[in-house]
Design an enzyme around this catalytic site. Structure first.
Site, mmCIF file in Angstrom:
data_model
loop_
_atom_site.group_PDB
_atom_site.id
_atom_site.type_symbol
_atom_site.label_atom_id
_atom_site.label_comp_id
_atom_site.label_asym_id
_atom_site.label_seq_id
_atom_site.Cartn_x
_atom_site.Cartn_y
_atom_site.Cartn_z
ATOM 1 N N HIS A 139 110.813 5.115 -51.569
ATOM 2 C CA HIS A 139 112.068 5.810 -51.897
ATOM 3 C C HIS A 139 113.109 5.563 -50.799
ATOM 4 C CE1 HIS A 139 109.614 9.009 -54.346
ATOM 5 N NE2 HIS A 139 109.412 7.771 -54.742
ATOM 6 N N GLU A 199 114.354 12.636 -47.386
ATOM 7 C CA GLU A 199 113.145 11.837 -47.585
ATOM 8 C C GLU A 199 112.728 11.079 -46.332
ATOM 9 O OE1 GLU A 199 114.265 9.779 -51.402
ATOM 10 O OE2 GLU A 199 112.563 10.996 -52.073
ATOM 11 N N GLU A 243 108.501 11.817 -58.265
ATOM 12 C CA GLU A 243 108.771 13.176 -57.765
ATOM 13 C C GLU A 243 108.075 14.210 -58.651
ATOM 14 O OE1 GLU A 243 109.689 13.113 -54.933
ATOM 15 O OE2 GLU A 243 111.222 11.610 -54.595
ATOM 16 N N GLU A 247 107.106 7.871 -50.670
ATOM 17 C CA GLU A 247 108.366 8.195 -49.991
ATOM 18 C C GLU A 247 108.870 7.025 -49.149
ATOM 19 O OE1 GLU A 247 110.072 10.644 -50.845
ATOM 20 O OE2 GLU A 247 108.566 11.903 -51.836
ATOM 21 N N TYR A 275 98.680 21.611 -58.228
ATOM 22 C CA TYR A 275 97.227 21.357 -58.145
ATOM 23 C C TYR A 275 96.630 21.997 -56.886
ATOM 24 C CZ TYR A 275 93.007 18.298 -58.112
ATOM 25 O OH TYR A 275 91.742 17.781 -58.094
ATOM 26 N N HIS A 332 104.651 14.363 -57.444
ATOM 27 C CA HIS A 332 104.574 15.121 -56.188
ATOM 28 C C HIS A 332 104.632 16.626 -56.466
ATOM 29 C CE1 HIS A 332 106.309 11.352 -53.988
ATOM 30 N NE2 HIS A 332 105.182 11.130 -54.632
#
Ligand code: FE
Ligand code: MN
Length: 341
Positions: free
Chosen positions: A219, A182, A109, A216, A118, A112
């Site tokens: 996850h 998610e 995470e 994900e 960025y 992410h």
């Protein structure tokens, strides 16, 4: 000797990881490692050129809106899930192999979150605009407000998982984090950004979304295994009213995500309409319900975006002369569960 179980195993040593009781936790950890990446590996050069471009070949206003909405939603949602793991879930899960996975997930995470820093930096976006969209855009705010219902265990420091009602409360929150946030709230965004990638537009951001999608997927697989194991170990919690409550929450989550999709993409773009995203969300919601042993809600049997499954299966291998992921996995390192697609 204390029974090694996921919840309320206070006599179990959280530092003694071997022998393991839950091999699935270890497997998800290894799948996470196999998808290791950082955003700086992905060049943003073509994205920067396209983002600045005007006139012939420029992005349309609809495409720009869709990109900004998704950067806006994900930029804050990523840190929200990280905070939930560290502050709410980790405390109550003492099993060492599950904790090892949660540490990995928290790190992912952070990656992410870094991706959206960025993107903001390279595309020269206004950070106040992007990071305030969860407040200024009603369809994003509604999603975020809804998930705040799933944070009782974060905000109440005295919360414990002792007793049937508290276990239900904790599982309810896990369904909120893993299945709704998610497993559903990220998916209209994935479909939009990856559809753009398929048109060869914003290929850097698209590739980053591809990596995020693969993370994900793991996850979600861990989350559903965790939920199912807690239910197995505490079968009394799985009452009809509790199941109905969870199904109602999932249905509400799907409604909010559909509303978001129509707001982000009111007219559609090439190859993607808001109606097709709506069908896709119903399809994935039914798969999530099946995965945690609940009846389906939509009778949606056909995936309108089979290319989304292909994207999940492509191994991370990059030809450095191109920006597209173009090599297919050869080994069996990544084995995505079919029902997660
Ligand atoms: Fe994430
Ligand atoms: Mn996640």
């Amino acid at each position: 000797m204390a029974k090694k179980q996921i919840l309320n195993a206070s006599n179990v040593d959280p530092n003694k990881i071997l022998p393991m009781k839950y091999p699935w936790a270890r497997e998800h950890y290894k799948n996470g490692v196999a998808n290791n990446w950082v955003p700086e590996e992905v060049s943003m050069q073509l994205d920067v050129e396209l983002w600045k471009k005007t006139g012939q070949g420029a992005l349309s206003d609809d495409e720009r809106r869709m990109i900004l909405y998704n950067l806006g939603f994900f930029s804050t949602a990523e840190s929200l899930t990280a905070n939930n793991i560290v502050l709410a879930i980790y405390r109550h899960i003492t099993n060492p192999e599950c904790r090892q996975y949660l540490l990995r997930q928290a790190y992912e995470e952070a990656i992410h979150t870094d991706t959206f820093i960025y993107s903001c930096d390279t595309l020269n976006l206004d950070p106040d605009e992007i990071y305030n969209m969860h407040l200024t855009i009603p369809s994003i705010k509604e999603k975020d407000d809804f998930v705040m219902n799933f944070t009782q265990s974060v905000f109440d420091p005295t919360f414990s998982t002792e007793g049937l009602q508290n276990i239900q409360r904790f599982v309810h929150d896990l369904v909120g984090y893993y299945v709704i946030i998610e497993g559903i709230f990220f998916y209209a965004g994935f479909a939009m950004m990856l559809s753009l990638l398929r048109q060869n537009k914003m290929v850097g951001v698209g590739e980053q979304f591809q990596f995020i999608l693969r993370d994900e997927t793991v996850h979600l697989a861990f989350g559903t295994d965790l939920i199912n194991t807690i239910v197995e170990e505490n079968p009394d919690i799985w009452t009809e009213p509790f199941k109905k409550d969870l199904m109602g929450k999932i249905e509400k989550g799907v409604d909010l995500e559909i509303k978001y999709a129509y707001d982000a993409l009111p007219k559609g773009i090439m190859g993607l309409t808001p109606e097709s995203i709506e069908d896709y969300l119903r399809y994935i919601a039914d798969r999530r319900l099946e995965r945690i042993n609940l009846p389906t809600l939509y009778n949606a049997k056909k995936n309108p975006f089979p290319w989304m499954s292909e994207i999940m299966d492509i191994r991370k291998e990059k030809n450095f002369f191109e920006t597209r992921v173009n090599e297919y996995r050869t080994g069996g390192q990544l084995d995505w569960d079919d029902d997660q697609k």
